[in-house]
Write a protein that holds these residues in place. Structure first.
Motif, short mmCIF file in Angstrom:
data_model
loop_
_atom_site.label_atom_id
_atom_site.label_comp_id
_atom_site.label_asym_id
_atom_site.label_seq_id
_atom_site.Cartn_x
_atom_site.Cartn_y
_atom_site.Cartn_z
N THR A 281 82.60 -0.67 54.64
CA THR A 281 81.46 -1.05 53.81
C THR A 281 80.44 0.09 53.72
O THR A 281 79.51 0.03 52.93
CB THR A 281 80.76 -2.30 54.39
N GLN B 248 81.77 -3.85 47.62
CA GLN B 248 81.07 -3.63 48.89
C GLN B 248 82.04 -3.73 50.06
O GLN B 248 81.97 -2.94 51.00
CB GLN B 248 79.94 -4.64 49.05
N HIS B 249 82.95 -4.69 50.00
CA HIS B 249 83.90 -4.88 51.10
C HIS B 249 84.77 -3.65 51.32
O HIS B 249 85.01 -3.24 52.46
CB HIS B 249 84.79 -6.09 50.80
#
Length: 282
Positions: A53, A172-173
Motif C-alpha cells: 500500500t 490502494q491495496h
C-alpha cells in the motif's frame, strides 16, 4: 532529447567503467502480455499475494529488481507528464528506462514495467499511458499483468456489479494507479474499451491536478526534496554505485566522478550516504 542524450552518455560511462553488463532477460520471449507478466513474476520469485500500500516503497523495490536484471533506470525532471511519461531504449547489454519524476510513484511503477515491456519487445519508445497502437496496448497489458496478478486481483474485485466502483480501493491495496487497475479490468474483459478510454482520460486530468497542487505546495513552502536526493533519484542507484566503486578503487579521479555524477564533491558525498541508507526513489 536532452534526457535521451544524458541517458546514452551515462550508459557509455557505465560500460567504460567495466560495470557488470549482462541483461538477464536476453532469453525472455514476449509471447502474450498476460503470460509474459506471469512468467516474469515467477522468474523474479514474487508471490502472487505480494502487495504494497506504500507506493513510494514499492517503486524503490521495483526499480531495484529491474536494475538487477541489467537495466539502467533513470528519472527525469522538468518534463511535463503530458509530454512523456517514460522512455525506453533497447540495447543488449544494458537497455535503458527513463521515468518521469513528476508523476506519482504509483504511476511510475506502472510506467517502469510498461517500458520493460518495450525492452522485451526489443524495441524502444517514448510513451504516454494512452498511446493508441498495438505495441502500446500490449505493453500496458504486460505491466498490468505483472503488477496485478490475475487471481489476487479477481479476489479483490469479488462479485462487484460495477468493477469501476472498486478502482480506488484496489489501486490502494496493490500500490498502483487507478489507470493500472482500469487497464487490468480491460485485459480481463471486465470493462469495455470505451470505459477504459474514459477512465484513462479522467486519470490524466486528476494526475495533472495533483501535480499542480504539489507544485503550488512546493512554491509556498520553498521546499521539495533536497538536491542530492533528487540527483540520486534521477541518476539511479545502479549507475551511481558504478561510478562510486570506480572512484573508491582509484580507477577514476575525483574530477571524473564529479563529471560522471553531474555533481560537486559535497553533493556526491551526500548522495553516497543517501544511497547507503537506501533512500533512492522518492
Amino acid at each position: 532529447m536532452r534526457e535521451m542524450d544524458r541517458a546514452l552518455h551515462r550508459r557509455k560511462v557505465f560500460l567504460e567503467l567495466g560495470s557488470p553488463a549482462d541483461f538477464a532477460l536476453d532469453d525472455f520471449v514476449f509471447d502474450s502480455p498476460e503470460e509474459a507478466g506471469e512468467r516474469l513474476r515467477a522468474r523474479l520469485a514474487i508471490s502472487d499475494d505480494y502487495a504494497s500500500t506504500d507506493s513510494g516503497k514499492a517503486l524503490k523495490q521495483w526499480i531495484t529488481l529491474v536494475e538487477n536484471l541489467g537495466v539502467l533506470v533513470f528519472q527525469m525532471s522538468r518534463v511535463e507528464p503530458r509530454e512523456c511519461q517514460g522512455l525506453s531504449l533497447f540495447y543488449s547489454p544494458v537497455p535503458i528506462v527513463i521515468l518521469n519524476g513528476a508523476d506519482d510513484a504509483n504511476v511510475r511503477s506502472f510506467t517502469l514495467f510498461h517500458e520493460l515491456g518495450h525492452i522485451l519487445h526489443r524495441s524502444g519508445a517514448l510513451c504516454e499511458l494512452e498511446g493508441d497502437n498495438e505495441v502500446e496496448r500490449e505493453c500496458n497489458a504486460f505491466a498490468a499483468s505483472f503488477l496485478l496478478p490475475r487471481e489476487p486481483f479477481l479476489r479483490k474485485m469479488g462479485q462487484a456489479k460495477d468493477p469501476l466502483t472498486l478502482l480506488g480501493a484496489t489501486a490502494q491495496h496493490f500500490g498502483v494507479s487507478w489507470s493500472a487497475v482500469a487497464v487490468r479490468l480491460r485485459t480481463l474483459g471486465l470493462i469495455t474499451q470505451q470505459q477504459l478510454d474514459s477512465q484513462l482520460q479522467i486519470a490524466a486530468r486528476v494526475a495533472a491536478e495533483n501535480l499542480e497542487r504539489r507544485r503550488e505546495k512546493a512554491r509556498a513552502s520553498k521546499g521539495g526534496p533536497p538536491h542530492h536526493v533528487l540527483k540520486l533519484r534521477n541518476l539511479g542507484p545502479r549507475y551511481v554505485e558504478s561510478v562510486l566503486d570506480a572512484f573508491h578503487e582509484n580507477r577514476i579521479s575525483a574530477t571524473d566522478a564529479s563529471y560522471f555524477l553531474e555533481s560537486k564533491q559535497g553533493v556526491i558525498a551526500k548522495m553516497e550516504r543517501e544511497l547507503i541508507k537506501g533512500v533512492t526513489a522518492e
